[in-house]
Scaffold this motif. Sequence first.
Motif, short mmCIF file in Angstrom:
data_model
loop_
_atom_site.label_atom_id
_atom_site.label_comp_id
_atom_site.label_asym_id
_atom_site.label_seq_id
_atom_site.Cartn_x
_atom_site.Cartn_y
_atom_site.Cartn_z
N UNK A 1 -3.05 5.17 -51.07
CA UNK A 1 -4.13 4.21 -51.30
C UNK A 1 -4.50 4.24 -52.78
N UNK A 2 -4.62 3.06 -53.36
CA UNK A 2 -5.02 2.97 -54.76
C UNK A 2 -6.40 2.30 -54.86
N UNK A 3 -6.85 2.11 -56.08
CA UNK A 3 -8.18 1.53 -56.30
C UNK A 3 -8.28 0.12 -55.74
N UNK A 4 -7.22 -0.66 -55.82
CA UNK A 4 -7.25 -2.02 -55.28
C UNK A 4 -7.42 -1.98 -53.77
N UNK A 5 -6.74 -1.04 -53.10
CA UNK A 5 -6.93 -0.91 -51.65
C UNK A 5 -8.40 -0.66 -51.32
N UNK A 6 -9.04 0.19 -52.10
CA UNK A 6 -10.46 0.50 -51.86
C UNK A 6 -11.35 -0.74 -52.09
#
Length: 163
Positions: free
Chosen positions: A1-6
């Motif tokens: 999971x990356x920042x965009x997923x969050x």
Amino acid sequence: MDEVDRIVAAWRHERPDLDVAPMEVLSRVSRLARQLDLARKATFQEHGLEVWAFDVLSALRRAGSPYQLSPSQLIAEMMVSSGTMTNRIDRLAAGELVLRRPDPNDRRGILVQLTEAGKEKVDGALADLLVHEAALLSDLTRAQRSKLTELLRILSIGFEHDD
């Protein structure tokens, strides 16, 4: 999971009525573009160049021998105003990276020509840039890079046709 997923997950929670799927692609492209710009800027600074200077020098280098273009050709390639291009040419000429030459086909025109020092500087910066960019892509297989290239080309062409 990356920042965009969050970010996307948070929007989906807060605004389930909206389709935020485009963010999954375009937010990543935007973030990668910023990171790439910073990496390129650092690479060019190692060679005493700013991004705009590399762009002008590389346009002249790609033109092939005798490595010259008219200011209007440079303006078209860089998509900048004539005043901006004049300033850039002035600065590169002051640094002895380019020369202004009379255009033999237009008595009033000039050609901007890459000097040997400019050629060496852009060649060195390009070689280092490619090493750094290859490292940035090292987590992808050759097949993944090819697929990403294909998909980004499709997306880019769509933007170009919208202009």
